[in-house]
Scaffold this active site. Structure first.
Site, short mmCIF file in Angstrom:
data_model
loop_
_atom_site.label_atom_id
_atom_site.label_comp_id
_atom_site.label_asym_id
_atom_site.label_seq_id
_atom_site.Cartn_x
_atom_site.Cartn_y
_atom_site.Cartn_z
N SER A 85 -4.36 -2.79 5.83
CA SER A 85 -3.29 -2.62 4.84
C SER A 85 -2.72 -3.77 4.22
CB SER A 85 -2.23 -1.76 5.41
OG SER A 85 -1.58 -2.47 6.29
N THR A 125 -2.35 4.29 -2.65
CA THR A 125 -1.35 3.10 -3.08
C THR A 125 -1.16 2.91 -4.39
OG1 THR A 125 -0.79 0.83 -2.76
CG2 THR A 125 -3.23 1.23 -2.46
N ASP A 126 -0.21 2.80 -4.93
CA ASP A 126 0.07 2.33 -6.08
C ASP A 126 -0.89 1.04 -6.61
OD1 ASP A 126 1.64 0.42 -4.98
OD2 ASP A 126 3.30 0.73 -6.09
N GLU A 127 -1.40 0.53 -5.59
CA GLU A 127 -2.03 -0.98 -5.97
C GLU A 127 -3.13 -0.63 -6.62
OE1 GLU A 127 -1.88 -4.16 -3.42
OE2 GLU A 127 -0.07 -3.95 -2.54
N TYR A 153 -8.32 -5.64 -0.86
CA TYR A 153 -7.57 -4.60 -0.47
C TYR A 153 -7.55 -3.54 -1.43
CZ TYR A 153 -3.62 -1.38 0.68
OH TYR A 153 -2.92 -0.28 0.55
N LYS A 157 -9.31 0.40 -1.34
CA LYS A 157 -8.50 1.56 -1.53
C LYS A 157 -9.05 2.32 -2.85
CE LYS A 157 -5.43 2.89 0.59
NZ LYS A 157 -5.44 3.78 1.84
P1 NAD Z 1 -0.73 -0.41 8.98
O1 NAD Z 1 -1.45 -1.45 8.85
O2 NAD Z 1 0.94 -0.48 9.36
O3 NAD Z 1 -1.36 0.82 9.98
C1 NAD Z 1 -2.38 1.01 9.79
C2 NAD Z 1 -3.03 1.95 10.99
O4 NAD Z 1 -4.43 2.25 11.08
C3 NAD Z 1 -3.01 0.99 12.44
O5 NAD Z 1 -2.44 1.95 13.40
C4 NAD Z 1 -4.33 0.49 12.65
O6 NAD Z 1 -4.66 0.57 14.11
C5 NAD Z 1 -5.05 1.89 12.08
N1 NAD Z 1 -6.57 1.76 11.78
C6 NAD Z 1 -6.86 0.45 10.98
N2 NAD Z 1 -8.26 0.45 11.15
C7 NAD Z 1 -8.72 1.54 11.73
C8 NAD Z 1 -10.01 2.31 11.94
N3 NAD Z 1 -11.04 1.62 11.56
N4 NAD Z 1 -10.19 3.43 12.63
C9 NAD Z 1 -8.93 4.01 13.22
N5 NAD Z 1 -7.82 3.50 12.98
C10 NAD Z 1 -7.59 2.31 12.27
O7 NAD Z 1 -0.51 0.35 7.54
P2 NAD Z 1 0.62 1.29 6.88
O8 NAD Z 1 1.49 0.19 6.09
O9 NAD Z 1 1.27 2.26 7.81
O10 NAD Z 1 -0.15 1.93 5.69
C11 NAD Z 1 -0.82 3.46 6.04
C12 NAD Z 1 -1.57 3.74 4.97
O11 NAD Z 1 -0.61 3.73 3.81
C13 NAD Z 1 -2.62 2.73 4.38
O12 NAD Z 1 -3.72 3.75 4.12
C14 NAD Z 1 -2.08 2.00 3.08
O13 NAD Z 1 -3.05 1.76 2.13
C15 NAD Z 1 -1.23 3.18 2.54
N6 NAD Z 1 0.13 2.63 1.96
C16 NAD Z 1 0.93 1.62 2.39
C17 NAD Z 1 2.03 1.23 1.88
C18 NAD Z 1 3.11 0.26 2.47
O14 NAD Z 1 4.07 -0.21 1.87
N7 NAD Z 1 2.68 -0.15 3.80
C19 NAD Z 1 2.30 1.89 0.52
C20 NAD Z 1 1.48 2.68 0.12
C21 NAD Z 1 0.06 3.07 0.72
O1 DAU Z 2 2.58 -1.20 -3.25
C1 DAU Z 2 1.90 -0.67 -2.02
C2 DAU Z 2 1.31 -1.62 -1.34
O2 DAU Z 2 2.54 -2.40 -0.41
C3 DAU Z 2 0.68 -1.26 -0.08
O3 DAU Z 2 -0.64 -0.58 -0.46
C4 DAU Z 2 0.32 -2.31 1.00
O4 DAU Z 2 -0.30 -1.74 2.07
C5 DAU Z 2 1.47 -2.82 1.36
O5 DAU Z 2 1.07 -4.17 2.48
C6 DAU Z 2 2.29 -3.46 0.20
O6 DAU Z 2 1.71 -4.39 -0.62
P1 DAU Z 2 2.26 -5.74 -0.91
O7 DAU Z 2 1.35 -6.88 -1.14
O8 DAU Z 2 3.03 -5.53 -2.07
O9 DAU Z 2 3.28 -6.05 0.39
P2 DAU Z 2 3.64 -7.56 1.12
O10 DAU Z 2 4.73 -7.12 2.17
O11 DAU Z 2 2.52 -8.10 1.58
O12 DAU Z 2 4.28 -8.46 0.02
C7 DAU Z 2 5.41 -7.91 -0.84
C8 DAU Z 2 5.78 -8.96 -1.86
O13 DAU Z 2 6.37 -10.00 -1.31
C9 DAU Z 2 4.52 -9.51 -2.51
O14 DAU Z 2 5.07 -9.62 -3.95
C10 DAU Z 2 4.25 -10.54 -2.02
C11 DAU Z 2 5.58 -11.07 -1.38
N1 DAU Z 2 5.69 -11.96 -0.28
C12 DAU Z 2 5.11 -11.36 1.05
C13 DAU Z 2 4.94 -12.07 2.13
C14 DAU Z 2 4.26 -11.43 3.35
C15 DAU Z 2 6.18 -13.07 -0.04
O15 DAU Z 2 6.83 -13.62 -0.83
N2 DAU Z 2 6.15 -13.92 1.27
C16 DAU Z 2 5.46 -13.29 2.33
O16 DAU Z 2 5.49 -13.86 3.25
#
Ligand code: NAD
Ligand code: DAU
Length: 343
Positions: A85, A125-127, A153, A157
């Protein structure tokens, strides 16, 4: 109902497991997680003994193991959170993103077809929509915005989303997809912006802001995301995509300053570092569809959610300090290393 949740030891998946066990105690949750660096079994310690919960340490790309779990557990619904992720990691090493995010999705959908699940839900994801320019605040992502990705990434997705739609059209798999904006809240791995900045500020370390810090993200409290998914799997229309977001756009630099202020730390901790390659400028979700069709609205305002989140990281230092030290990766071996397989 039997609900199979993949990635349930990660950030959003664990919050979803907690919500389901609380709101739907009649349902059984089957959690499948490989426990990569991002998965932490300690997160699930309070539900491990719940008779409505079962955990499998399994890779979603492992076709044979996934088939066995489906044959035994017969899920009615599958919710796929499991993914690599983190955008920065995908820039360093794209391959594992293709394996888990695309191949893993196809393995789960093949098992879902074979065992006749009633709903396969893909957490996207919105990405996948790419980014919006900073000088056009009138533009938002709708479900009809073309997929136009920037990072390995987001491309992985988007690839998975296309495959989900193909399985729906070609094989009639009853699918739904949700595309959410940036989440924040408890149990987020401290590589992502908000928990990283909290942890660094507490240790009086520098807070590394990429470039000028003017990139915009649309932040949603994790529980609101989980509630939206809960609605989609129970009431959403098969074959549809739902955007999830709360119209809460903020610049990274402003988030970082809020965290410093809440923690009483000086802004002199901020350092501007080399920008992320291909850095998306702005994400902004139009959530009109899920509001109109399913009545979903976010419940937690950012000003409250960020305070709750900071409080959680202050109260649960051991959880994230174990991650930073690497100790959490020994937990599975300690918990399960001595156990024998009994069936
Ligand atoms: P995360 O990285 O915190 O958790 C991912 C989990 O998936 C972990 O527990 C990891 O062990 C497990 N995993 C990874 N590879 C695997 C595999 N091959 N088999 C089984 N398990 C596996 O991620 P998150 O931030 O909780 O995101 C969860 C989902 O939501 C993802 O699909 C991500 O794309 C989506 N998403 C995340 C965000 C965000 O802001 N974090 C926003 C929108 C969508
Ligand atoms: O929009 C949904 C996505 O949000 C999910 O699909 C992804 O799994 C999740 O990781 C997240 O992606 P971002 O790249 O937006 O999140 P991140 O927390 O890595 O970064 C948020 C913003 O902050 C981005 O513009 C990069 C910036 N950043 C990030 C880190 C880790 C920094 O400036 N410094 C940093 O050290």
């Amino acid at each position: 109902m039997n609900i199979l949740v993949t990635g349930g030891a990660g950030f959003i998946g664990s919050n979803f497991v907690f919500l389901e066990l609380k709101e739907h105690p009649e349902d059984r949750i089957i959690c499948v997680d490989k426990l990569t660096y991002a998965g932490n079994l300690k997160t699930l310690k309070d539900v491990m003994d719940n008779p409505q919960f079962v955990f499998y340490k399994t890779d979603i790309c492992d076709r044979e193991a996934i088939d066995e779990i489906f044959a035994k557990e017969r899920p009615d619904i599958v919710v796929n959170f499991a993914a690599e992720s983190h955008v920065d990691r995908s820039i360093e090493n794209p391959e594992v993103f293709l394996e888990t995010n695309i191949i893993g999705t196809s393995v789960l959908m093949d098992a879902s077809r074979k065992y006749g699940v009633k709903r396969y839900h893909q957490v996207s994801t919105d990405e996948v929509y790419g980014d919006l320019p900073l000088d056009r605040p009138d533009l938002f992502f709708t479900e009809n915005t073309p997929l136009h990705t920037s990072s390995p990434y987001s491309s992985s997705k988007a690839g998975a989303d296309l495959l989900v739609n193909a399985y729906h059209r070609t094989f009639g798999l009853p699918t739904t997809i949700s595309r959410c904006s940036n989440n924040y809240g408890p149990y987020q791995f401290p590589e992502k912006l908000i928990p990283l900045m909290i942890a660094n500020a507490l240790a009086d370390k520098n807070l590394p802001v990429y470039g000028e810090g003017i990139n915009v993200r649309d932040w949603l409290y994790v529980e609101d995301h989980c509630k939206a998914i809960d609605l989609i799997i129970r009431k959403g229309t098969v074959g549809e995509v739902y955007n999830i977001g709360g119209h809460n756009e903020m610049r990274n630099i402003d988030i970082v300053k809020i965290i410093l202020e809440e923690l009483g730390k000086p802004e002199s901790l901020i350092v501007h570092v080399t920008d992320r390659k291909g850095h998306d400028q702005r994400y902004a979700i139009d959530p009109a569809k899920i509001h109109a069709e399913l009545g979903w609205l976010p419940e937690t305002m950012f000003k409250d959610g960020i305070k709750k989140t900071i409080r959680w990281y202050l109260d649960n230092k051991e959880w994230w300090e174990d991650i930073i030290s690497g100790d959490y990766q020994n937990y599975y071996a300690e918990m399960y290393g001595k156990k024998e397989v009994i069936d």
